[in-house]
Design a protein around this motif. Structure first.
Motif, PDB file in Angstrom:
ATOM      1  N   ALA A  78      29.061  35.683  45.947  1.00 25.39           N
ATOM      2  CA  ALA A  78      28.466  36.343  44.800  1.00 25.39           C
ATOM      3  C   ALA A  78      29.084  35.821  43.515  1.00 25.39           C
ATOM      4  CB  ALA A  78      28.665  37.852  44.908  1.00 25.39           C
ATOM      5  N   ASP A  79      30.366  35.597  43.560  1.00 22.42           N
ATOM      6  CA  ASP A  79      31.038  35.136  42.353  1.00 22.42           C
ATOM      7  C   ASP A  79      30.547  33.759  41.917  1.00 22.42           C
ATOM      8  OD1 ASP A  79      33.105  35.647  40.320  1.00 22.42           O
ATOM      9  OD2 ASP A  79      34.023  33.854  41.167  1.00 22.42           O
ATOM     10  N   SER A  80      30.066  32.976  42.887  1.00 23.25           N
ATOM     11  CA  SER A  80      29.595  31.660  42.469  1.00 23.25           C
ATOM     12  C   SER A  80      28.379  31.810  41.561  1.00 23.25           C
ATOM     13  CB  SER A  80      29.281  30.789  43.684  1.00 23.25           C
ATOM     14  OG  SER A  80      28.072  31.188  44.266  1.00 23.25           O
TER      15      SER A  80
ATOM     16  N   GLU B  51      49.321  39.166  35.494  1.00 16.80           N
ATOM     17  CA  GLU B  51      49.194  39.574  34.104  1.00 16.80           C
ATOM     18  C   GLU B  51      48.164  40.700  33.932  1.00 16.80           C
ATOM     19  OE1 GLU B  51      50.545  38.885  31.190  1.00 16.80           O
ATOM     20  OE2 GLU B  51      49.014  39.798  29.909  1.00 16.80           O
ATOM     21  N   VAL B  52      47.064  40.629  34.643  1.00 17.39           N
ATOM     22  CA  VAL B  52      46.079  41.695  34.423  1.00 17.39           C
ATOM     23  C   VAL B  52      46.622  43.033  34.921  1.00 17.39           C
ATOM     24  CG1 VAL B  52      44.188  40.045  34.580  1.00 17.39           C
ATOM     25  CG2 VAL B  52      44.647  41.545  36.517  1.00 17.39           C
ATOM     26  N   TYR B  53      47.487  42.987  35.904  1.00 16.23           N
ATOM     27  CA  TYR B  53      48.094  44.263  36.303  1.00 16.23           C
ATOM     28  C   TYR B  53      49.218  44.657  35.356  1.00 16.23           C
ATOM     29  CZ  TYR B  53      45.047  43.726  40.195  1.00 16.23           C
ATOM     30  OH  TYR B  53      43.906  43.571  40.927  1.00 16.23           O
ATOM     31  N   ILE B  54      49.791  43.660  34.704  1.00 14.82           N
ATOM     32  CA  ILE B  54      50.739  43.977  33.639  1.00 14.82           C
ATOM     33  C   ILE B  54      50.010  44.750  32.542  1.00 14.82           C
ATOM     34  CG2 ILE B  54      52.106  42.949  31.777  1.00 14.82           C
ATOM     35  CD1 ILE B  54      52.684  40.616  33.789  1.00 14.82           C
TER      36      ILE B  54
ATOM     37  N   ILE C  83      42.616  44.920  47.127  1.00 16.34           N
ATOM     38  CA  ILE C  83      43.287  45.582  46.008  1.00 16.34           C
ATOM     39  C   ILE C  83      42.529  46.843  45.623  1.00 16.34           C
ATOM     40  CG2 ILE C  83      43.885  45.323  43.582  1.00 16.34           C
ATOM     41  CD1 ILE C  83      45.080  42.870  44.057  1.00 16.34           C
ATOM     42  N   ALA C  84      41.270  46.884  46.011  1.00 16.24           N
ATOM     43  CA  ALA C  84      40.498  48.098  45.724  1.00 16.24           C
ATOM     44  C   ALA C  84      41.142  49.316  46.388  1.00 16.24           C
ATOM     45  CB  ALA C  84      39.063  47.924  46.200  1.00 16.24           C
ATOM     46  N   VAL C  85      41.844  49.095  47.497  1.00 13.50           N
ATOM     47  CA  VAL C  85      42.356  50.244  48.245  1.00 13.50           C
ATOM     48  C   VAL C  85      43.453  51.005  47.486  1.00 13.50           C
ATOM     49  CG1 VAL C  85      43.442  50.960  50.398  1.00 13.50           C
ATOM     50  CG2 VAL C  85      41.619  49.262  50.424  1.00 13.50           C
TER      51      VAL C  85
ATOM     52  N   VAL D  38      38.037  50.840  54.981  1.00 11.42           N
ATOM     53  CA  VAL D  38      36.978  50.564  55.955  1.00 11.42           C
ATOM     54  C   VAL D  38      35.754  49.981  55.254  1.00 11.42           C
ATOM     55  CG1 VAL D  38      35.351  51.642  57.552  1.00 11.42           C
ATOM     56  CG2 VAL D  38      37.777  52.291  57.583  1.00 11.42           C
ATOM     57  N   ILE D  39      35.395  50.577  54.145  1.00 17.59           N
ATOM     58  CA  ILE D  39      34.258  50.022  53.394  1.00 17.59           C
ATOM     59  C   ILE D  39      34.515  48.557  53.071  1.00 17.59           C
ATOM     60  CG2 ILE D  39      32.907  50.192  51.279  1.00 17.59           C
ATOM     61  CD1 ILE D  39      33.523  53.135  51.190  1.00 17.59           C
ATOM     62  N   MET D  40      35.745  48.287  52.627  1.00 20.54           N
ATOM     63  CA  MET D  40      36.048  46.913  52.248  1.00 20.54           C
ATOM     64  C   MET D  40      36.008  45.981  53.451  1.00 20.54           C
ATOM     65  SD  MET D  40      36.119  47.206  49.089  1.00 20.54           S
ATOM     66  CE  MET D  40      36.093  45.444  48.956  1.00 20.54           C
TER      67      MET D  40
HETATM   68  C1  HEA Z   1      43.256  45.093  33.262  1.00 21.68           C
HETATM   69  C2  HEA Z   1      42.937  44.028  33.768  1.00 21.68           C
HETATM   70  C3  HEA Z   1      42.205  43.810  35.061  1.00 21.68           C
HETATM   71  C4  HEA Z   1      42.150  44.572  36.205  1.00 21.68           C
HETATM   72  C5  HEA Z   1      42.864  45.863  36.498  1.00 21.68           C
HETATM   73  C6  HEA Z   1      41.295  43.868  37.104  1.00 21.68           C
HETATM   74  C7  HEA Z   1      41.002  44.328  38.376  1.00 21.68           C
HETATM   75  C8  HEA Z   1      40.291  43.604  39.309  1.00 21.68           C
HETATM   76  N1  HEA Z   1      39.683  42.389  39.110  1.00 21.68           N
HETATM   77 FE1  HEA Z   1      39.578  41.390  37.364  1.00 21.68          FE
HETATM   78  N2  HEA Z   1      39.724  40.257  35.729  1.00 21.68           N
HETATM   79  C9  HEA Z   1      40.403  40.561  34.579  1.00 21.68           C
HETATM   80  C10 HEA Z   1      41.154  41.676  34.337  1.00 21.68           C
HETATM   81  C11 HEA Z   1      41.358  42.679  35.287  1.00 21.68           C
HETATM   82  N3  HEA Z   1      40.817  42.730  36.525  1.00 21.68           N
HETATM   83  C12 HEA Z   1      40.226  39.536  33.597  1.00 21.68           C
HETATM   84  C13 HEA Z   1      40.832  39.513  32.211  1.00 21.68           C
HETATM   85  C14 HEA Z   1      39.411  38.583  34.188  1.00 21.68           C
HETATM   86  C15 HEA Z   1      38.816  37.335  33.588  1.00 21.68           C
HETATM   87  C16 HEA Z   1      39.722  36.312  33.144  1.00 21.68           C
HETATM   88  C17 HEA Z   1      38.912  35.235  32.515  1.00 21.68           C
HETATM   89  O1  HEA Z   1      38.182  34.547  33.255  1.00 21.68           O
HETATM   90  O2  HEA Z   1      38.951  35.116  31.274  1.00 21.68           O
HETATM   91  C18 HEA Z   1      39.133  39.071  35.528  1.00 21.68           C
HETATM   92  C19 HEA Z   1      38.381  38.347  36.440  1.00 21.68           C
HETATM   93  C20 HEA Z   1      38.247  38.711  37.756  1.00 21.68           C
HETATM   94  C21 HEA Z   1      37.724  37.844  38.754  1.00 21.68           C
HETATM   95  C22 HEA Z   1      37.286  36.403  38.562  1.00 21.68           C
HETATM   96  C23 HEA Z   1      35.905  36.355  38.109  1.00 21.68           C
HETATM   97  C24 HEA Z   1      35.511  34.991  37.746  1.00 21.68           C
HETATM   98  O3  HEA Z   1      35.976  34.484  36.719  1.00 21.68           O
HETATM   99  O4  HEA Z   1      34.728  34.421  38.495  1.00 21.68           O
HETATM  100  C25 HEA Z   1      37.725  38.547  39.921  1.00 21.68           C
HETATM  101  C26 HEA Z   1      37.255  38.013  41.212  1.00 21.68           C
HETATM  102  O5  HEA Z   1      37.516  38.459  42.232  1.00 21.68           O
HETATM  103  C27 HEA Z   1      38.274  39.845  39.629  1.00 21.68           C
HETATM  104  C28 HEA Z   1      38.461  40.855  40.555  1.00 21.68           C
HETATM  105  C29 HEA Z   1      39.136  42.038  40.286  1.00 21.68           C
HETATM  106  C30 HEA Z   1      39.362  43.052  41.294  1.00 21.68           C
HETATM  107  C31 HEA Z   1      38.875  43.049  42.701  1.00 21.68           C
HETATM  108  C32 HEA Z   1      40.094  44.039  40.667  1.00 21.68           C
HETATM  109  C33 HEA Z   1      40.606  45.296  41.309  1.00 21.68           C
HETATM  110  O6  HEA Z   1      41.947  45.492  41.000  1.00 21.68           O
HETATM  111  C34 HEA Z   1      39.790  46.487  40.914  1.00 21.68           C
HETATM  112  C35 HEA Z   1      40.100  47.668  41.790  1.00 21.68           C
HETATM  113  C36 HEA Z   1      39.478  48.951  41.332  1.00 21.68           C
HETATM  114  C37 HEA Z   1      38.416  49.551  41.899  1.00 21.68           C
HETATM  115  C38 HEA Z   1      37.676  48.926  43.015  1.00 21.68           C
HETATM  116  C39 HEA Z   1      37.874  50.841  41.377  1.00 21.68           C
HETATM  117  C40 HEA Z   1      38.483  52.071  41.933  1.00 21.68           C
HETATM  118  C41 HEA Z   1      38.459  52.165  43.405  1.00 21.68           C
HETATM  119  C42 HEA Z   1      37.823  53.161  44.090  1.00 21.68           C
HETATM  120  C43 HEA Z   1      37.168  54.253  43.397  1.00 21.68           C
HETATM  121  C44 HEA Z   1      37.931  53.153  45.567  1.00 21.68           C
HETATM  122  C45 HEA Z   1      36.661  52.953  46.250  1.00 21.68           C
HETATM  123  C46 HEA Z   1      36.105  51.620  45.988  1.00 21.68           C
HETATM  124  C47 HEA Z   1      35.564  50.827  46.908  1.00 21.68           C
HETATM  125  C48 HEA Z   1      35.532  51.113  48.354  1.00 21.68           C
HETATM  126  C49 HEA Z   1      34.893  49.566  46.456  1.00 21.68           C
HETATM  127  N4  HEA Z   1      38.577  39.915  38.298  1.00 21.68           N
END
Ligand code: HEA
Ligand code: HEA
Ligand code: CUA
Ligand SMILES: [Cu+2]
Lengths: 673, 441, 212, 111
Positions: free
Chosen positions: A393-395, A273-276, A342-344, B116-118
């Protein structure tokens, strides 16, 4: 066209002279009054309705957000009681996610997909109308719980069991949540299937998948995510509904139910959903940035594949929302790792946008400002996401404001800003006049400042240990200052939103005095810009034959012998003038509306009195039956072919007929110019 | 065409370092606030005071730095590109920029570099993850009833709306898993406290976290991350404190109405203090001379009548027996006929050594004032109508519905004052030091 | 990952069909139906997983400790499973008859498919009531709630299928079902077979695999 | 999911490729026989080999997959139809299997 000139006047029907009033089995005629909006099957009108309704719910959700912020402005806030606060933040989350950002994305999907792929309409126009009406009846249903349900749901937007069970949430709020989301889910599911078929099947000649605009691609991926994710939450919602309404034993730990089952099901849906939420915005800025850089998108195929990869990987990470729920160290480690990567693909996108801007000629229209703002703000949210993905860290971070900061940065900074940019970008196409650029820029900067002031400080208070979902906090923990800042920020956002509405109003008022924007005000790249603005009801006079990616741009520009770009045609020469007449269009119908009205009745019935459900069921049944019997085409236009009249449930049923709907449309595609 | 693109990218990354100032500002601001405000933030996640919390911090810090750098890089690039490449209008401009559409080398590079960073971050994460999940608990020697024995420090932590119960089983060398099946029916514990719990310093203390109603989450940020208390599950967790002191915590999983008012405190004590604490907790409530006859008659099943002009404490005891003993256990008083509380979770705080606490009602009120006197005001407000000071669902119940939280018992002001007199005797009074430490400025 | 062969515009020309002016040359409806079935996999997957997780969770007693696996009547269910399986055969035969333009046979096969489906549903109703008699009701324990929900969802699917089949039957009676409509029948058939494959799964995983 | 996005090949006219009724009947017979074997596993005494639970489970799973496959490929025409149908369906199937198996594993084995 006249039809789209009155887009916001949904309720002003004075002009309508409808010879055939709404009566059993009477076919609605196309027209201009409110009845036309009720019976339309035109993807553009449906898109507009999605947009208007979504903005309405944005204000609703936003007012809820402002209440939250008022309550938290200072320690020991007294504005809301704990009970109301819990309802308000729950409904804020639900409203924003399901009733604002998803339908706003749906608005773009509906309006733009057929235009971008060179189609007359979606594959199943009547089903499309049905999706909209079902969605809105679910949305309204959900919100009526404030009035008739004894308050909104109070279980948080992910509504963890057993707190969502009858024992701990005895009011009807959660019932409304469960049924409302189910109804809205049906809508999204139908619409997903519809749009997938549209993209796969309705493309203009030559529009291969890899010539489709990135936006269409991202929307396609989004629809697949919806198609596969919605059934999962449907299961969860059904189980909870059975628990609450019929005493089933799914989530009652006393009898052996497992609360973690809910969490798994919710997040298997929830993470896709968050990617939706984000992918449509990614698509939009992938249209805006090239246009205002005067360059093609950098790395088209990487853009497409990274979008697919994000959609794909999004299925394997859900338990990162459950790191501390006790799922066991092995699961935690596995999901932690999968999440990080997913960061990649996301990084690829960010860098490709930068590379598109690299060496470009950047023209900072409001749309471009929003798009570029999206890139920067999303990155901040994405990076905090990466810090959550480290399970240890998330904990510390989970369920604190640090998470709240993360998701508002990605959702608002990544999703909402991008969609706002889309509004500025396609406004002229939709309404025939541009939004005022001056006020647009004021809008952008006010929002940007307000947004960072609101959500930036949440990183700080979160790391300082402020829990989320708390209706008050005590003084002395170091939370006071930044909470006040956040509250001020939220009102600045509100000001920004008001400026936007003002801009809408003003631009419309001024439109008559300004030169019309013409088909292609931005010198843009994809097919919709070859149509007059606003888009004529029949879309394309003739279906274009596509020869390349960025087809429209290539019809305007070529290269000289030095590989320099030269204009080969003016916009006026290359564009269609919208003059085609007699293009066969799918006929409007009231039945989608009627069918959709039955569902909330069933919902109220399940909650309050089963007889009401019977009435709702009967209405739905009647609508399905009548839908099936209704000639697909208006009797005037003799296009129909034999129809069997079997009817079935709303998931798969109408398809057969709606398919027939579409065929004449495509058949009308003259297959070239 | 492709190569120029590459070159330009690399060049700019080096030469425009100063452009990153805005981004750097954000990081600086963050650092500043962390450093500045942290001193009075009792829940601060970035001020670890124990082994596990330290390790988490050690993981977070480098990742924050990496993330900060990426942030500065990306946002800096955005700004720089925006400033450098902007043009006011395309009007009359026939000159197009070079139409670069892709560059595979470049794109593969920026797929691989973040990967790689990841990978590096992933390795760090897993190392930390394994390390903090290792069970390193060692038994410590304690004395129970004058007998020395080894105790594997383990505390069963039970969440319920909206307070925490801590159960110590000192008899068992190893808490047997088969003892833990139903959180509502746990075997009798040697020590039961609410809101506050003591741990010995310098050793790893195992927690077994569970819940009697909905999901809660146990979190003492300076000692470790959180662990959800899920009904039906007994999740292992651990904490450890290096130094004696009071460590604040907060329930972090949304658990209904008073989720925000569900806090707790870990009190770390050195060995001697901890032993003393055990001794104190193991003993039944100590009633004053005056109360003994009444207690004895009550335990015998025929409570004596207390006259109107008896002392406040005695009247308080009488009121307590009549109004409160159906839910609250006071060891030595009603333990013989106590059979759980009439609330949804089936339990209410054990008040045996109530006055030895320094907080009450989910650790949200101080039990002693700054000047060290008993906090009669807040306690009176609490007993008068708990719902007024901490929202709950305990009054105006529908038929057959059990309360969640403590109900209003409709006591008169005089009864309230009497009950407080009585509660104050449920000591011993904590040290002034402890009283001072549990206060939030 | 998808490696697409980019089809050239003129593939459309190759598609001689009148009604198939779609990019892929296949019908919208059929595509939508398959998309829907893909989605249904996740719906039933969720229900099946729920059951698998809960199948041995008995209530705390004393009235709710019996779980469905205790009282499965395998021979009976085998028969009704077999009936449903064979209805898939009659379904394809109906389609095949319609393609040949044999309306009589079409109707016969449609009707028998619906009737086999009806027998299956009847069996299910019987099973449910006998479970109830033995003290395994919907509300008794997680295992029974999950069982009734899963099989109930499946039963509702079958019932909807029967409604569709009967509608086709009526349409055929009215002469509206001609070889031109094979696709409609085919699509109803897809739905029907899908419901059948789900049962193949359920029958094995839920009924036949022994529970320790 | 991504497979489902693959550009489909142009459809050939499936109507002409439908197998004969007899082919369908043969498939149904196979299905019937398989179902028979499945049911036999329940009556352990019939075939002593099924007293071994793992053998039973392996057999049952195998037969189930084959039955599933036969119905999908023949009755649902996947083997004659456009590949994109299989991609959509199998996409959903694989996704569902993967996701739910992992979720169940998180309950049972990884806890
Ligand atoms: C649009 C919606 C959206 C998007 C796109 C994302 C994207 C991501 N989210 Fe997020 N997330 C939410 C919406 C979203 N999230 C919501 C709503 C919650 C909370 C729900 C709730 O509890 O109510 C949540 C919660 C949430 C959690 C749980 C936290 C918790 O409750 O304890 C985590 C844990 O891993 C997480 C991780 C990530 C990660 C890794 C990405 C990745 O996709 C991000 C990737 C992007 C980048 C990293 C930046 C760009 C990258 C670069 C520039 C490359 C270089 C970077 C590196 C080498 C690091 N998200
Ligand atoms: C699309 C998603 C989305 C969006 C856009 C927003 C937007 C905002 N959100 Fe929200 N939020 C969520 C999704 C979203 N949120 C979710 C999923 C949660 C979790 C819920 C949960 O925990 O269950 C959450 C939780 C959440 C919290 C945490 C609550 C808690 O944990 O206790 C907070 C606190 O500040 C907050 C604030 C805001 C603010 C200030 C905005 C602002 O950006 C809003 C801006 C909009 C406006 C301000 C509207 C403007 C209106 C007008 C201008 C009209 C004025 C008219 C009149 C006064 C008549 N949100
Ligand atoms: Cu307990 Cu939140
Ligand atoms: Cu997520």
């Amino acid at each position: 066209m006249a039809i789209t000139e009155e887009p916001l006047a949904l309720t002003s029907g004075e002009a309508a002279t409808v010879e055939r009033p709404l009566g059993a089995l009477t076919r609605p005629k196309g027209g201009n009054g409110w009845r036309d909006w009720l019976s339309t099957v035109d993807h553009k009108k449906i898109g507009i309705m999605y947009g208007v309704a979504a903005m309405f719910f944005f204000v609703v959700g936003g007012i809820e957000a402002l209440l939250i912020r008022l309550q938290l402005a200072a320690p020991d806030g007294q504005i809301l009681s704990a009970e109301v606060y819990n309802q308000v933040f729950t409904m804020h989350g639900v409203t924003m996610v399901f009733l604002f950002i998803m339908p706003l994305a749906a608005a773009f999907a509906n309006y733009l997909i057929p235009l971008q792929i060179g189609a007359r309409d979606v594959a199943f126009p009547r089903l499309n109308a049905l999706s909209f009406w079902i969605w809105i009846s679910g949305a309204v249903f959900l919100n009526t719980s404030w009035i008739v349900g004894g308050g909104g749901a109070d279980c948080g937007w992910f509504c963890y069991s057993p707190n969502s069970g009858l024992a701990f949430s005895p009011s009807h709020g959660v019932d409304f949540y469960v049924i409302g989301l189910q109804i809205a889910g049906v809508a999204s599911l139908i619409s997903a299937a519809n749009l997938i078929v549209t993209v796969l099947n309705m493309r203009a000649p030559g529009m291969t998948l890899f010539r489709m605009p990135v936006l269409t691609w991202m929307l396609l991926v989004t629809q697949f995510l919806l198609l596969f994710a919605l059934p999962v939450i449907t299961v969860a919602l059904f189980l909870l509904m059975f628990d609450r309404l019929f005493d089933a034993q799914f989530f009652n730990p006393e009898t052996g139910g497992d609360p973690l089952l809910w969490q798994h099901l919710f997040w298997i849906f929830g993470h896709p959903e968050v990617y939706i939420i984000i992918l449509p915005s990614f698509g939009i800025i992938s249209e805006i940035i090239p246009t205002f850089s005067r360059k093609p998108i950098f790395g088209y195929s990487f853009m497409v594949f990274s979008g697919i990869a994000i959609g794909f990987m999004g299925w394997g990470v859900w338990a990162h929302h459950m790191f501390v729920s006790g799922i066991g160290p092995f699961s935690v480690a596995a999901f932690s790792l999968s999440t990080m990567f997913i960061a990649v693909p996301t990084g690829v996108k960010i860098l490709n946008w930068l590379a598109t801007m690299w060496g470009g000629k950047l023209r900072f229209t409001t749309a471009m400002l929003f798009a570029v703002g999206t890139v920067a703000m999303f990155t901040i949210g994405g990076l905090s996401g990466v810090t959550h993905s480290l399970a240890p860290a998330d904990s510390q971070q989970t369920d604190t404001y640090y998470i709240v900061a993360h998701f508002h940065y990605v959702i608002f900074g990544g999703g909402v800003l991008g969609l706002m940019g889309g509004l500025y970008f396609w406004w002229p196409k939709i309404f025939g006049h541009c939004l005022n650029e001056f006020w647009g820029k004021v809008h952008f900067w006010v929002i940007l400042v307000g947004f960072n002031l609101t959500f930036g400080p949440m990183h700080v208070v979160g790391l300082q240990g402020m829990s989320r979902r708390i209706d008050t906090y005590a003084a002395g923990y170091g939370f006071e200052f930044w909470n006040l800042v956040a509250t001020i920020g939220s009102f600045i956002i509100a000001l920004g939103v008001l400026i936007f509405f003002f801009n809408v109003w003003k631009s419309r008022r001024d439109a008559a005095d300004l030169p019309a924007p013409g088909p292609d005000p931005w010198d843009a790249r994809s097919l919709e810009w070859m149509l007059p603005s606003p888009t004529p009801e029949h879309n394309f006079d003739t279906i274009p034959v596509v020869e390349s990616e960025d087809e429209w741009w290539h019809r305007k520009y070529g290269y000289d012998e030095n590989k320099r770009v030269v204009r080969i045609a003016t916009i006026e020469e290359a564009a269609q003038d919208g003059s085609a007449t007699g293009v066969h269009l799918p006929a409007p119908s009231f039945w989608p509306l009627v069918l959709a009205l039955g569902l909330p009745l069933i919902g109220y019935g399940l909650i309050f009195n089963l007889w009401l459900a019977v009435v709702g069921g009967a209405l739905t049944g009647l609508a399905i039956y009548s839908w099936a019997l209704e000639p697909v085409d208006d009797p005037d236009a003799d296009h129909g072919h034999g129809h069997d009249d079997h009817h079935d449930d709303d998931d798969d049923g109408g398809d057969d007929h709606a398919a027939d709907d579409s065929e004449p449309v495509t058949a009308g595609a003259e297959g070239g110019e | 065409m492709a190569t120029t693109q590459t070159e330009r990218l690399t060049v700019s990354d080096k030469s425009n370092f100063w452009r990153r100032i805005p981004g750097a500002g954000v990081v600086a601001l963050l650092g500043l606030t962390l450093a500045g405000c942290a001193s009075d933030a009792e829940l601060d996640t970035l001020k670890p005071e124990s082994g596990t919390a330290d390790e988490i911090y050690g993981l977070v810090l480098p990742v924050f730095i990496v993330a900060g750098l990426v942030l500065v890089l990306i946002c800096g690039a955005v700004l720089w590109l925006a400033l450098k490449n902007r043009v006011p209008t395309y009007e009359g401009d026939d000159e197009f920029p070079e139409q670069v559409s892709h560059n595979n080398t470049l794109e593969i590079t920026w797929t691989i570099v973040p990967a790689v960073i990841m990978v590096i971050i992933a390795v760090l994460t897993i190392v930390t993850h394994i390390s903090i999940n290792k069970d390193e608990a060692a038994a410590i020697e304690i004395e129970v009833d004058g007998e020395a024995r080894m105790w594997d420090p383990t505390i069963v932590v039970v969440g319920q709306q909206w307070w925490w119960e801590y159960r110590y089983y000192l008899d068992e060398f190893d808490l047997d898993a088969s003892m833990l099946e139903d959180p509502r029916d746990l075997p009798p514990a040697d020590i039961v406290t609410s809101g506050q719990f003591a741990i010995p310093t310098g050793v790893e203390v195992d927690l077994v976290v569970t819940s009697r109603d909905v999901i809660h989450s146990h979190w003492i940020p300076r000692l470790n991350g959180k662990r959800d208390a899920v009904p039906g599950r007994f999740s292992p967790w651990k904490i450890e404190a290096d130094d004696p002191g009071v460590y604040f915590g907060q329930c972090t999983e949304f658990c209904g109405l008073s989720h925000s008012r569900m806090r707790m405190q870990a009190i770390a004590m050195d060995e001697a203090d901890f032993q003393q604490w055990i001794d104190m907790q193991m003993s039944p409530a100590t009633f004053g001379e005056e109360l003994q006859p009444y207690v004895a008659s009550y335990r015998a099943g025929e409570p004596a009548t207390v006259s109107e002009d008896a002392s406040g404490v005695l009247r308080g005891l009488d009121t307590f027996v009549a109004q409160c003993a159906s839910c609250h256990l006071v060891d030595g008083l009603n333990d013989l006929d106590y059979d759980g509380a009439e609330v949804v979770s089936g339990s209410a705080p054990n008040l045996t050594h109530f006055a030895n606490n320094t907080t009450f009602a989910g650790a949200i009120f101080d039990l002693y004032n700054d000047d060290g006197t008993f906090n009669r005001d807040d306690l009176a407000a609490w007993i008068r109508n708990p719902n007024d000071v901490k929202a709950n669902f305990a009054n105006d119940l529908a038929d057959g519905e059990l309360p969640r939280g403590m109900p209003n018992r409709n006591l008169t002001e005089r009864q309230i004052s009497d009950v407080i007199d009585f509660l104050e005797t449920l000591g011993p009074r904590p040290s002034d030091e402890r009283i001072a430490a549990t206060e939030v400025e | 990952m998808a490696t697409a062969t980019i089809d050239s515009p003129d593939t459309h020309a190759a598609d001689g069909h009148d009604e198939h002016h779609t990019s892929t040359g296949i019908s919208n409806t059929k595509l939508a139906m398959w998309a829907f079935l893909g989605s249904e996999c996740l719906l039933f997957g969720g229900l099946i997983s729920t059951y698998l997780l809960y199948k041995t969770r008995r209530g705390p007693g004393p009235d709710n400790t019996t779980i469905p696996t205790d009282i499965f009547d395998i021979p009976f269910t085998s028969v009704s499973s077999f009936v449903l399986l064979m209805s898939s055969l009659t379904m394809v035969l109906a389609l095949s008859a319609l393609t040949r333009g044999d309306n009589q046979a079409t109707r016969a096969w449609l009707l028998s498919t619906a009737m086999l489906g009806g027998v299956f549903i009847g069996g299910q109703v019987y099973e449910f009531t006998s479970f109830l008699r033995e003290g395994v009701g919907f509300t008794h324990n997680p295992a029974s709630s999950a069982f009734f929900t899963l099989t109930g969802f499946h039963g509702v699917h079958v019932s909807l299928g029967i409604v569709m089949l009967m509608s086709l039957f009526v349409a055929s009676k009215q002469g509206k079902l001609t070889p031109k409509n094979t696709e409609t029948v085919e699509i109803v058939g897809l739905y029907w077979h899908f419901v059948d494959v789900v049962w193949i799964f359920i029958f094995t995983v839920i009924y036949l695999i022994p529970v320790e | 999911m991504s497979e489902t996005l693959t550009e489909p090949h142009v459809d050939h006219d499936d109507a002409h490729e439908h197998p004969s009724d007899w082919a369908y009947i043969k498939i149904a017979l196979i299905l019937a026989v398989f179902t028979g074997i499945e049911v036999l596993t329940y009556f352990e005494s019939a075939l002593p080999i099924f007293e071994n639970t793992s053998v039973t489970i392996a057999t049952l799973m195998f037969l189930m997959v084959v039955k599933f496959y036969l119905v999908a490929t023949w009755f649902m025409h996947l083997r004659f139809d456009n590949k994109i149908f299989s991609q959509l369906f199998v996409g959903g199937l694989i996704l569902a299997t993967g996701v739910y198996v992992i979720a169940l594993a998180a309950f049972e084995f990884w806890a």
